[in-house]
Design a protein around this motif. Structure first.
Motif, mmCIF file in Angstrom:
data_model
loop_
_atom_site.group_PDB
_atom_site.id
_atom_site.type_symbol
_atom_site.label_atom_id
_atom_site.label_comp_id
_atom_site.label_asym_id
_atom_site.label_seq_id
_atom_site.Cartn_x
_atom_site.Cartn_y
_atom_site.Cartn_z
ATOM 1 N N UNK A 128 28.857 36.088 53.213
ATOM 2 C CA UNK A 128 28.108 37.313 52.924
ATOM 3 C C UNK A 128 26.668 37.123 53.393
ATOM 4 N N UNK A 129 26.097 38.124 54.025
ATOM 5 C CA UNK A 129 24.739 38.014 54.564
ATOM 6 C C UNK A 129 23.745 37.823 53.429
ATOM 7 N N UNK A 130 22.917 36.800 53.549
ATOM 8 C CA UNK A 130 21.931 36.492 52.508
ATOM 9 C C UNK A 130 20.847 37.567 52.432
ATOM 10 N N UNK A 131 20.377 37.782 51.219
ATOM 11 C CA UNK A 131 19.337 38.787 50.992
ATOM 12 C C UNK A 131 18.068 38.454 51.759
ATOM 13 N N UNK A 132 17.693 37.171 51.832
ATOM 14 C CA UNK A 132 16.434 36.807 52.492
ATOM 15 C C UNK A 132 16.475 37.106 53.991
ATOM 16 N N UNK A 133 17.661 37.059 54.605
ATOM 17 C CA UNK A 133 17.777 37.397 56.023
ATOM 18 C C UNK A 133 17.572 38.890 56.214
ATOM 19 N N UNK A 134 18.104 39.689 55.306
ATOM 20 C CA UNK A 134 17.890 41.135 55.368
ATOM 21 C C UNK A 134 16.403 41.462 55.155
ATOM 22 N N UNK A 135 15.800 40.821 54.168
ATOM 23 C CA UNK A 135 14.391 41.103 53.868
ATOM 24 C C UNK A 135 13.484 40.761 55.051
ATOM 25 N N UNK A 136 13.832 39.721 55.808
ATOM 26 C CA UNK A 136 12.970 39.309 56.919
ATOM 27 C C UNK A 136 12.879 40.380 57.994
ATOM 28 N N UNK A 137 13.823 41.336 57.991
ATOM 29 C CA UNK A 137 13.781 42.449 58.947
ATOM 30 C C UNK A 137 13.399 43.755 58.267
ATOM 31 N N UNK A 138 12.901 43.666 57.051
ATOM 32 C CA UNK A 138 12.464 44.867 56.348
ATOM 33 C C UNK A 138 13.592 45.672 55.739
ATOM 34 N N UNK A 139 14.778 45.046 55.548
ATOM 35 C CA UNK A 139 15.919 45.751 54.953
ATOM 36 C C UNK A 139 16.015 45.370 53.479
ATOM 37 N N UNK A 140 16.058 46.376 52.622
ATOM 38 C CA UNK A 140 16.121 46.164 51.184
ATOM 39 C C UNK A 140 17.534 45.712 50.804
ATOM 40 N N UNK A 141 17.729 44.493 50.291
ATOM 41 C CA UNK A 141 19.069 44.023 49.939
ATOM 42 C C UNK A 141 19.706 44.775 48.769
ATOM 43 N N UNK A 142 18.935 45.603 48.082
ATOM 44 C CA UNK A 142 19.532 46.476 47.057
ATOM 45 C C UNK A 142 20.247 47.651 47.712
ATOM 46 N N UNK A 143 19.941 47.881 48.983
ATOM 47 C CA UNK A 143 20.548 48.994 49.723
ATOM 48 C C UNK A 143 21.469 48.498 50.836
ATOM 49 N N UNK A 144 21.148 47.367 51.415
ATOM 50 C CA UNK A 144 21.889 46.838 52.552
ATOM 51 C C UNK A 144 22.710 45.611 52.151
ATOM 52 N N UNK A 145 23.846 45.430 52.822
ATOM 53 C CA UNK A 145 24.667 44.242 52.627
ATOM 54 C C UNK A 145 25.442 43.996 53.919
ATOM 55 N N UNK A 146 26.130 42.869 53.988
ATOM 56 C CA UNK A 146 26.849 42.601 55.225
ATOM 57 C C UNK A 146 27.813 41.429 55.121
ATOM 58 N N UNK A 147 28.742 41.404 56.061
ATOM 59 C CA UNK A 147 29.666 40.289 56.262
ATOM 60 C C UNK A 147 29.338 39.677 57.618
ATOM 61 N N UNK A 148 29.328 38.354 57.691
ATOM 62 C CA UNK A 148 29.016 37.665 58.948
ATOM 63 C C UNK A 148 30.108 36.652 59.258
ATOM 64 N N UNK A 149 30.602 36.688 60.490
ATOM 65 C CA UNK A 149 31.627 35.730 60.929
ATOM 66 C C UNK A 149 31.285 35.244 62.331
ATOM 67 N N UNK A 150 31.343 33.934 62.541
ATOM 68 C CA UNK A 150 31.123 33.347 63.851
ATOM 69 C C UNK A 150 32.344 32.557 64.283
ATOM 70 N N UNK A 151 32.712 32.698 65.555
ATOM 71 C CA UNK A 151 33.926 32.046 66.048
ATOM 72 C C UNK A 151 33.702 31.489 67.447
ATOM 73 N N UNK A 152 34.209 30.301 67.697
ATOM 74 C CA UNK A 152 34.203 29.725 69.036
ATOM 75 C C UNK A 152 35.353 30.289 69.843
ATOM 76 N N UNK A 153 35.043 30.965 70.932
ATOM 77 C CA UNK A 153 36.084 31.666 71.686
ATOM 78 C C UNK A 153 36.877 30.747 72.599
ATOM 79 N N UNK A 154 36.280 29.641 73.051
ATOM 80 C CA UNK A 154 37.042 28.713 73.887
ATOM 81 C C UNK A 154 38.213 28.142 73.097
ATOM 82 N N UNK A 155 37.923 27.630 71.904
ATOM 83 C CA UNK A 155 38.996 27.071 71.082
ATOM 84 C C UNK A 155 40.014 28.135 70.711
ATOM 85 N N UNK A 156 39.539 29.330 70.357
ATOM 86 C CA UNK A 156 40.461 30.394 69.980
ATOM 87 C C UNK A 156 41.436 30.709 71.111
ATOM 88 N N UNK A 157 40.918 30.795 72.335
ATOM 89 C CA UNK A 157 41.782 31.095 73.477
ATOM 90 C C UNK A 157 42.726 29.931 73.777
#
Length: 370
Positions: A201-230
């Protein structure tokens, strides 16, 4: 250890297999399938962001919450052009700009942001690692709504099933600087459990650093290596094959059909005995070997440290013969050389061995094959 202009130019010239503008590749079909699965699951649109590999160091680290002393910042493992600019070490470096763009949004918002491309690392040399792997960041960003751990697990399940239909997977707790409730996604393969992706889950401090209020904004974050996946999807055992110009290989990298093995040329092994600093490891040696071989780097299948001996533990005759200095270490390094399109002659193998030796050895006495 800042990159030279030729090194920077060479790195930025590497073909991005995720980019249709640079030619078709199976990696694009794999990524398109993942995006389609997620947008259908959530019934939301997706936006793909393609940016240059050259980024502000602050975007790669500081704005994603990395600590000032985090080991990943070490120039031995990342590739810096200057004190403030670097080749991105992960596609997450593009996220601060995406978040900044959302600051003016006042209406309800829900969208998948896709950031694919090359990342640049000082990495080991073997059949599963390369200095310029492909990654993708998949971030669902939402305003005026909630996203939680159940949503994260559904996201992981959809990604796994899209990449490896029917595969079993498990979630292993993981810590990331820019997410909470992080987990590593492992998939079960004939070789055992292998990591496919990481998410949280996207951390509140990352949202705040861009001026996004974490009481209003939220997010899911996923990172994947595509070479291994393929490689897992198609059953490919050597990462070098993903870029091979051999028609028997390249013709199979236009779709997601199972890999049909082709006969590879015999491998040649050469052992080196080099003197170097005590902090050298397979990642830094591998990067130096790739750099010195340049266009011939794809011939290097692997580089393995077989023994590490501090100079103080070497026999006295060896210290004299090598003119070794206190604090240095003597490494026995094995190179495995294998061209994908031809059989290497002994002369070619010896010449490649010597080029790598000259790049790695830090002693005044040279032991070349001649």
């Amino acid at each position: 250890m800042y990159l030279t202009i030729p090194q920077l130019t060479s790195a930025l010239a590497v073909r991005d297999l995720t980019d249709p503008a640079q030619g078709p590749h199976a990696m694009q079909e794999l990524l398109d399938g993942v995006i389609s699965r997620l947008t259908q699951l959530w019934d939301i649109p997706a936006t793909t962001h393609r940016t240059t590999g050259l980024v502000a160091t602050a975007d790669n680290y500081d704005r994603l919450g990395y600590a000032p002393d985090d080991v990943t910042r070490d120039q031995r493992y990342s590739r810096h052009a200057s004190p403030t600019v670097m080749l991105r070490s992960h596609t997450s470096a593009g996220i601060p700009a995406v978040l900044d763009s959302l600051a003016p949004v006042a209406d309800p918002y829900d969208r998948l942001h896709v950031l694919p491309g090359l990342v640049y690392r000082r990495d080991a040399v073997d059949r599963t690692h390369v200095g310029t792997p492909h990654q993708v960041d998949l971030w669902r960003l939402k305003a005026r709504g909630l996203l939680g751990e159940d949503d994260l697990h559904r996201m992981a399940d959809a990604v796994v099933d899209s990449v490896l239909p029917g595969a079993h997977w498990r979630a292993v707790p993981a810590t990331h600087s820019y997410t909470s409730h992080g987990m590593q996604i492992d998939v079960q393969t004939p070789a055992g459990w292998l990591e496919l992706a990481e998410c949280g889950l996207v951390r509140a401090k990352v949202l705040r650093s861009s001026g996004l209020d974490p009481r209003r904004w939220c997010g899911l974050a996923l990172g994947m290596g595509l070479d291994r996946a393929l490689m897992l999807r198609k059953g490919i055992g050597d990462i070098r094959l993903l870029r091979s110009p051999d028609p028997r290989v390249s013709s199979q990298l236009l779709d997601l059909q199972p890999w049909r093995p082709v006969s590879l040329m015999p491998a040649v092994r050469r052992d080196l005995s080099v003197l170097c600093g005590p902090d050298m490891d397979e990642e830094t040696l591998g990067d130096a070997a790739r750099d010195t071989l340049g266009a011939d780097a794809d011939v290097l299948e692997s580089l393995v440290i077989r023994a590490r001996t501090p100079v103080e533990q070497l026999p006295a005759p060896a210290v004299v013969r090598l003119n070794a200095q206190p604090g240095q270490v003597n490494l026995l390094v094995r190179l495995t050389l294998q061209a994908l399109d031809r059989t290497l002659t002994d002369t070619e193998a010896n010449a490649l061995r010597d080029r790598v030796y000259l790049a790695l050895h830090e002693g005044p006495v040279l032991e070349l094959t001649g």
